[in-house]
Design a protein around this motif. Structure first.
Motif, PDB file in Angstrom:
ATOM      1  N   UNK A 192      61.982  36.890  51.392  1.00 38.02           N
ATOM      2  CA  UNK A 192      61.521  37.431  51.869  1.00 38.02           C
ATOM      3  C   UNK A 192      60.758  38.514  50.236  1.00 38.02           C
ATOM      4  N   UNK A 193      61.830  38.644  49.494  1.00 35.40           N
ATOM      5  CA  UNK A 193      61.284  38.005  48.267  1.00 35.40           C
ATOM      6  C   UNK A 193      60.615  37.794  47.181  1.00 35.40           C
ATOM      7  N   UNK A 194      60.772  36.487  48.043  1.00 33.21           N
ATOM      8  CA  UNK A 194      60.648  35.311  46.844  1.00 33.21           C
ATOM      9  C   UNK A 194      58.911  35.228  47.884  1.00 33.21           C
ATOM     10  N   UNK A 195      58.942  35.335  49.169  1.00 34.56           N
ATOM     11  CA  UNK A 195      57.737  35.005  49.688  1.00 34.56           C
ATOM     12  C   UNK A 195      57.150  35.994  48.899  1.00 34.56           C
ATOM     13  N   UNK A 196      56.836  37.060  48.349  1.00 33.94           N
ATOM     14  CA  UNK A 196      56.091  37.947  48.202  1.00 33.94           C
ATOM     15  C   UNK A 196      56.097  37.650  46.991  1.00 33.94           C
ATOM     16  N   UNK A 197      56.521  36.881  45.905  1.00 27.14           N
ATOM     17  CA  UNK A 197      55.969  36.612  44.979  1.00 27.14           C
ATOM     18  C   UNK A 197      55.637  35.248  45.218  1.00 27.14           C
ATOM     19  N   UNK A 198      55.361  34.338  45.973  1.00 26.30           N
ATOM     20  CA  UNK A 198      54.634  33.216  46.449  1.00 26.30           C
ATOM     21  C   UNK A 198      53.042  33.998  46.837  1.00 26.30           C
ATOM     22  N   UNK A 199      53.107  35.043  47.512  1.00 20.34           N
ATOM     23  CA  UNK A 199      51.762  35.512  47.910  1.00 20.34           C
ATOM     24  C   UNK A 199      50.859  36.045  46.984  1.00 20.34           C
ATOM     25  N   UNK A 200      51.824  36.340  45.674  1.00 15.63           N
ATOM     26  CA  UNK A 200      51.288  36.898  45.138  1.00 15.63           C
ATOM     27  C   UNK A 200      50.458  35.505  44.343  1.00 15.63           C
ATOM     28  N   UNK A 201      51.176  34.872  44.242  1.00 15.18           N
ATOM     29  CA  UNK A 201      50.830  33.201  43.364  1.00 15.18           C
ATOM     30  C   UNK A 201      49.940  32.587  44.549  1.00 15.18           C
ATOM     31  N   UNK A 202      49.859  32.487  45.185  1.00 10.76           N
ATOM     32  CA  UNK A 202      48.251  32.732  46.356  1.00 10.76           C
ATOM     33  C   UNK A 202      47.145  33.061  46.231  1.00 10.76           C
ATOM     34  N   UNK A 203      47.129  34.362  45.846  1.00 13.28           N
ATOM     35  CA  UNK A 203      46.018  35.377  46.199  1.00 13.28           C
ATOM     36  C   UNK A 203      45.445  35.266  44.764  1.00 13.28           C
ATOM     37  N   UNK A 204      46.939  34.780  43.159  1.00 18.44           N
ATOM     38  CA  UNK A 204      45.768  35.146  42.219  1.00 18.44           C
ATOM     39  C   UNK A 204      45.398  33.376  41.811  1.00 18.44           C
ATOM     40  N   UNK A 205      45.484  32.521  42.827  1.00 12.94           N
ATOM     41  CA  UNK A 205      44.609  31.262  42.662  1.00 12.94           C
ATOM     42  C   UNK A 205      43.414  31.531  43.819  1.00 12.94           C
ATOM     43  N   UNK A 206      43.697  31.962  44.363  1.00 14.17           N
ATOM     44  CA  UNK A 206      43.236  31.907  45.678  1.00 14.17           C
ATOM     45  C   UNK A 206      41.529  32.657  45.089  1.00 14.17           C
ATOM     46  N   UNK A 207      41.585  34.406  44.413  1.00 19.32           N
ATOM     47  CA  UNK A 207      40.476  35.006  44.458  1.00 19.32           C
ATOM     48  C   UNK A 207      39.662  34.898  43.383  1.00 19.32           C
ATOM     49  N   UNK A 208      39.995  33.451  42.181  1.00 21.42           N
ATOM     50  CA  UNK A 208      39.785  32.525  41.284  1.00 21.42           C
ATOM     51  C   UNK A 208      38.383  32.122  42.080  1.00 21.42           C
ATOM     52  N   UNK A 209      38.202  31.990  43.414  1.00 19.30           N
ATOM     53  CA  UNK A 209      37.278  31.190  43.678  1.00 19.30           C
ATOM     54  C   UNK A 209      37.026  31.437  45.006  1.00 19.30           C
ATOM     55  N   UNK A 210      37.448  32.820  45.808  1.00 19.37           N
ATOM     56  CA  UNK A 210      36.321  33.871  46.100  1.00 19.37           C
ATOM     57  C   UNK A 210      35.256  35.311  45.638  1.00 19.37           C
ATOM     58  N   UNK A 211      34.345  34.662  46.607  1.00 23.03           N
ATOM     59  CA  UNK A 211      32.843  35.833  45.819  1.00 23.03           C
ATOM     60  C   UNK A 211      33.642  36.989  46.008  1.00 23.03           C
ATOM     61  N   UNK A 212      33.176  37.745  44.332  1.00 24.01           N
ATOM     62  CA  UNK A 212      33.306  39.254  44.066  1.00 24.01           C
ATOM     63  C   UNK A 212      32.220  39.260  43.816  1.00 24.01           C
ATOM     64  N   UNK A 213      31.618  41.489  43.589  1.00 25.65           N
ATOM     65  CA  UNK A 213      31.481  41.537  43.788  1.00 25.65           C
ATOM     66  C   UNK A 213      30.124  42.432  44.009  1.00 25.65           C
ATOM     67  N   UNK A 214      29.947  42.605  45.694  1.00 26.03           N
ATOM     68  CA  UNK A 214      29.741  43.768  46.057  1.00 26.03           C
ATOM     69  C   UNK A 214      30.270  44.219  46.558  1.00 26.03           C
ATOM     70  N   UNK A 215      30.337  45.217  47.408  1.00 23.03           N
ATOM     71  CA  UNK A 215      31.367  46.016  48.098  1.00 23.03           C
ATOM     72  C   UNK A 215      31.776  45.402  49.995  1.00 23.03           C
TER      73      UNK A 215
END
Length: 229
Positions: A192-215
């Motif tokens: 489960x700790x490894x899963x948390x690390x993998x989740x962080x890496x996934x979010x870090x990659x995915x966030x770059x491709x997602x729209x940002x700026x509005x609430x």
């Protein structure tokens, strides 16, 4: 071709790091077993194996709350996973809380956290559902499910006293039962700790491709562009 080599390199790095972690956990268990003399007292509530379980849950919770704070596109899912890890941590402190706070303190903590989690996820349900839709197709989800089933299903069934009494018959030692459950549980928390690390890496990659700026709107007709913000 470069992408293929990058994938192979990433896989090898994971194999080495996670393999070393699991090897360390196995040696940690052996060391803990050597510290205590007397069959009935090994792997009890005050063992280092129990402490290791709590540490791993805190690490996972820390990773999830850091994602919650840094990546607003995944706040809902990160809070859900943080709540899960934190509730598991509280549950692991059941003896301490019952003895030093009040009987049933861990239940009060877990159910209070669960109630707040449900409230939060309801208010951000569109984001949560979209997060889940992305998450279930990742290797982080596969690792998480493996850790969950190992910890909360297999370790409980494998560590049943009746099962070990049937195996050892008149040579039954409770320490063997304790070891089978607690060590398998520690291994599950490691996953489960490894899963948390993998989740962080996934979010870090995915966030770059997602729209940002509005609430992010609470529940009022969100568009596809604002669901993850």
């Amino acid at each position: 071709m470069e992408a293929n080599f990058a994938g192979i390199k990433s896989g090898l790095v994971r194999l080495v790091i996670y393999g070393a972690l699991i090897f360390g956990v196995a040696e940690f268990i052996r060391w803990d077993a050597m510290l205590v003399h007397g069959q009935e007292s090994k792997f009890g509530e005050d063992s280092y194996t129990e402490l290791g379980q709590s540490v791993l849950l805190l690490i996972a919770a820390g990773i999830y709350i850091s994602v919650f704070a840094r990546y607003k596109q995944f706040k809902a899912l990160a809070f859900f996973l943080f709540s899960f890890s934190t509730a598991s941590f509280i549950r692991e402190q059941d003896s301490f809380l019952d003895d030093h706070i009040f009987d049933g303190a861990w239940q009060a903590g877990v159910f209070s956290l669960f109630a707040f989690m449900v409230y939060y996820l309801w208010r951000h349900r569109y984001q949560f559902l979209h997060n889940i839709a992305l998450f279930v197709h990742t290797q982080a989800f596969g690792v998480f499910i493996t850790g969950f089933l190992t910890t909360y299903v297999f370790s409980r069934l494998y560590g049943r006293g009746k099962f070990w009494q049937e195996i050892m018959e008149d040579r039954y030692f409770r320490a063997v039962k304790n070891a089978s459950e607690e060590c398998t549980e520690l291994f599950g928390y490691t996953i489960l700790a490894i899963a948390a690390v993998e989740f962080f890496l996934f979010v870090k990659r995915q966030a770059k491709a997602l729209p940002t700026g509005s609430s992010y709107g609470k529940i009022t007709k969100p568009s596809a562009a604002t669901i993850l913000q």
